[in-house]
Write a protein that holds these residues in place. Structure first.
Motif, PDB file in Angstrom:
ATOM      1  N   SER A  39       4.867   5.142   3.428  1.00  0.00           N
ATOM      2  CA  SER A  39       3.881   5.931   3.106  1.00  0.00           C
ATOM      3  C   SER A  39       3.507   6.776   4.034  1.00  0.00           C
ATOM      4  CB  SER A  39       2.397   5.174   2.890  1.00  0.00           C
ATOM      5  OG  SER A  39       2.528   4.275   1.950  1.00  0.00           O
ATOM      6  N   LEU A  40       3.841   6.583   5.431  1.00  0.00           N
ATOM      7  CA  LEU A  40       3.506   7.594   6.616  1.00  0.00           C
ATOM      8  C   LEU A  40       4.804   8.451   6.801  1.00  0.00           C
ATOM      9  CD1 LEU A  40       1.433   5.286   9.060  1.00  0.00           C
ATOM     10  CD2 LEU A  40       0.655   6.765   6.932  1.00  0.00           C
ATOM     11  N   GLY A  64      -0.263   6.434  13.348  1.00  0.00           N
ATOM     12  CA  GLY A  64       0.224   5.172  12.601  1.00  0.00           C
ATOM     13  C   GLY A  64       1.553   4.716  13.243  1.00  0.00           C
ATOM     14  N   THR A 162       2.562  -3.935   5.022  1.00  0.00           N
ATOM     15  CA  THR A 162       1.659  -3.486   3.762  1.00  0.00           C
ATOM     16  C   THR A 162       0.256  -3.853   4.095  1.00  0.00           C
ATOM     17  OG1 THR A 162       3.623  -4.016   2.671  1.00  0.00           O
ATOM     18  CG2 THR A 162       1.577  -3.382   1.376  1.00  0.00           C
ATOM     19  N   PHE A 170      -6.111   4.821   7.422  1.00  0.00           N
ATOM     20  CA  PHE A 170      -4.925   4.459   6.640  1.00  0.00           C
ATOM     21  C   PHE A 170      -5.298   3.658   5.378  1.00  0.00           C
ATOM     22  CE2 PHE A 170      -3.666   4.294  11.044  1.00  0.00           C
ATOM     23  CZ  PHE A 170      -2.911   5.477  11.120  1.00  0.00           C
ATOM     24  N   THR A 174      -0.906   1.140   1.905  1.00  0.00           N
ATOM     25  CA  THR A 174      -0.027   2.071   2.967  1.00  0.00           C
ATOM     26  C   THR A 174       1.113   1.015   3.349  1.00  0.00           C
ATOM     27  OG1 THR A 174      -1.695   3.195   3.753  1.00  0.00           O
ATOM     28  CG2 THR A 174       0.323   2.653   5.384  1.00  0.00           C
ATOM     29  N   THR A 175       2.236   1.462   3.291  1.00  0.00           N
ATOM     30  CA  THR A 175       3.423   0.593   3.568  1.00  0.00           C
ATOM     31  C   THR A 175       4.473   1.281   4.741  1.00  0.00           C
ATOM     32  OG1 THR A 175       5.034   1.671   1.813  1.00  0.00           O
ATOM     33  CG2 THR A 175       3.832  -0.382   1.184  1.00  0.00           C
ATOM     34  N   ILE A 176       4.883   0.647   5.494  1.00  0.00           N
ATOM     35  CA  ILE A 176       5.468   1.124   6.653  1.00  0.00           C
ATOM     36  C   ILE A 176       6.875   0.296   7.052  1.00  0.00           C
ATOM     37  CG2 ILE A 176       5.780   2.012   9.092  1.00  0.00           C
ATOM     38  CD1 ILE A 176       2.553   1.896   9.040  1.00  0.00           C
TER      39      ILE A 176
END
Length: 399
Positions: A39-40, A64, A162, A170, A174-176
């Protein structure tokens, strides 16, 4: 003139000229490594196909996500008719969500040959909030202090975070993903020799019967033990509402034979869990687009790809029941030119994919699991389905 006359006579006699051999499938190799996805944003993606390589060294410093130093490499080769591919993603000094998740270093590799793909790697010095979890060598998952989940060393990804609820600036969902490596390869398939000429036969009842009962097709459709086990319990068809499952298992695709069936439906149609299980590997990849896996207690795994958006239940490690909405049909990834659908695979016992078509038809006819519980939650079946609404907002933001 003589050559033309000879060709005419041969055709008139019902003889078809055929080349001495039919070309086989060439060796294939493809690798891709990414430092950051989700997401970022994305960063540090390299890829290689056929015979080639690519590499990059970089750092990331953005809201983030802070990564001190990283390298990504991708190599592919087809020497001697053998396809090989390898992708590697390394990173040090990782700080996510303003210190909520910290990692000293991580590494993820994907190595592919004609026999398949193998993943390896580790996450070192993992901390979540005040908890110091240390080095993680095997696949594992952790709670994000009640705010989501952290999954490490699973499939193609070293670290995935997640958010189940908002954290500062955030939002929930949101997923990274940090440290992603994918690879695929196939060896040369030798050409099949054929006669230089064959006579055209007039199809009769016996010829027609033989074609309908070819051993390859019968074996592919039957799968008796797997079919009985997967259809003998309560399962849901993967798409709610009107949908059509294409019989396209094994069809040629850009990265090899198609490993599932495409289930076509209206854009934003709810995509549901086919059985009771645990959601895994929720994320986005260049080819699969928005994708996730569902693993049942029996060890069977189901793969969904090309979703337009994820539903709130699509969180790594989340247990869901059959019929739970996981996402919505779309055409993300390499499916962008196609009508909206979900690419769906069945992996019995977590092994190789099987042709799911007969099983999908059985689920669609049974409909013994109610998969419309989402209607109550969202207040009725309206034209503004969650998937379609999310995709529309993306178009507006990009335009």
């Amino acid at each position: 003139m003589r050559a033309a006359l000879l060709t005419f006579l041969l055709l008139a006699a019902g003889v078809v000229l055929v080349p001495a051999s039919v070309a086989g499938s060439p060796a294939r190799a493809r690798a891709q490594a990414s430092l950051l996805a989700g997401s970022l944003g994305e960063a540090g993606t390299v890829s290689a196909r056929g015979d080639g390589s690519d590499a990059d060294a970089l750092a990331v410093d953005q809201p983030g996500v802070r990564i001190g130093q990283a390298t990504v490499t991708a190599r592919a080769a087809r020497a001697g008719g053998k396809g090989t591919a390898r992708a590697v993603s390394n990173a040090r000094g990782i700080d996510l969500l303003d210190g909520l998740v910290r990692v000293d270093s991580l590494r993820r590799t994907a190595t592919a040959t004609g026999a398949g793909v193998a993943y390896a790697g580790s996450v070192r010095g993992l901390s979540i909030g005040a908890r110091k979890l240390g080095d993680i060598e095997a696949g594992d998952g952790f709670s994000l202090d009640g705010k989501g989940s952290v999954v490490v060393n699973r499939g193609d990804t070293a670290l995935k975070v997640t958010l189940g609820q908002a954290q500062g600036a955030f939002p929930a969902g949101t997923t990274i993903s940090v440290g992603v490596a994918t690879a695929s390869a196939a060896d040369l398939v030798a050409p099949t020799p054929t006669p230089t000429a064959t006579a055209t036969a007039t199809p009769g009842p016996k010829v027609h019967k033989a074609r309908k009962a070819t051993p390859q097709k019968a074996a592919r459709r039957r799968a008796p033990k797997v079919s009985r086990r997967l259809t003998g319990r309560r399962y849901a068809f993967p798409v709610y509402g009107k949908a059509t499952a294409a019989d396209d298992f094994g069809a040629a695709r850009q990265i090899g034979a198609h490993q599932g069936n495409d289930v076509f439906a209206a854009f934003g149609a709810p995509v549901v869990a086919v059985g009771d299980g645990v959601v895994e590997k929720v994320g986005t990849l260049p080819i699969s687009g928005n994708r996730l896996w569902l693993r049942t207690k029996a060890g069977d795994e189901f793969f969904y790809a090309h979703l337009s958006a994820f539903a709130p239940a699509a969180v790594d490690g989340h247990r869901v029941g059959a019929g739970t909405v996981l996402g919505f049909t779309g055409n993300t990834g390499d499916a962008e030119p196609t009508p909206p659908h979900v690419h769906f695979e069945i992996h019995p016992g977590g092994g190789d994919a099987i042709d799911p078509h007969a099983i999908l038809l059985a689920w669609q006819q049974q409909r013994d699991v109610p998969s419309g519980a989402w209607l109550t939650r969202y207040g009725g079946d309206t034209a503004e389905r969650p998937g379609a609404l999310v995709e529309l907002r993306d178009f507006i933001a990009a335009g």
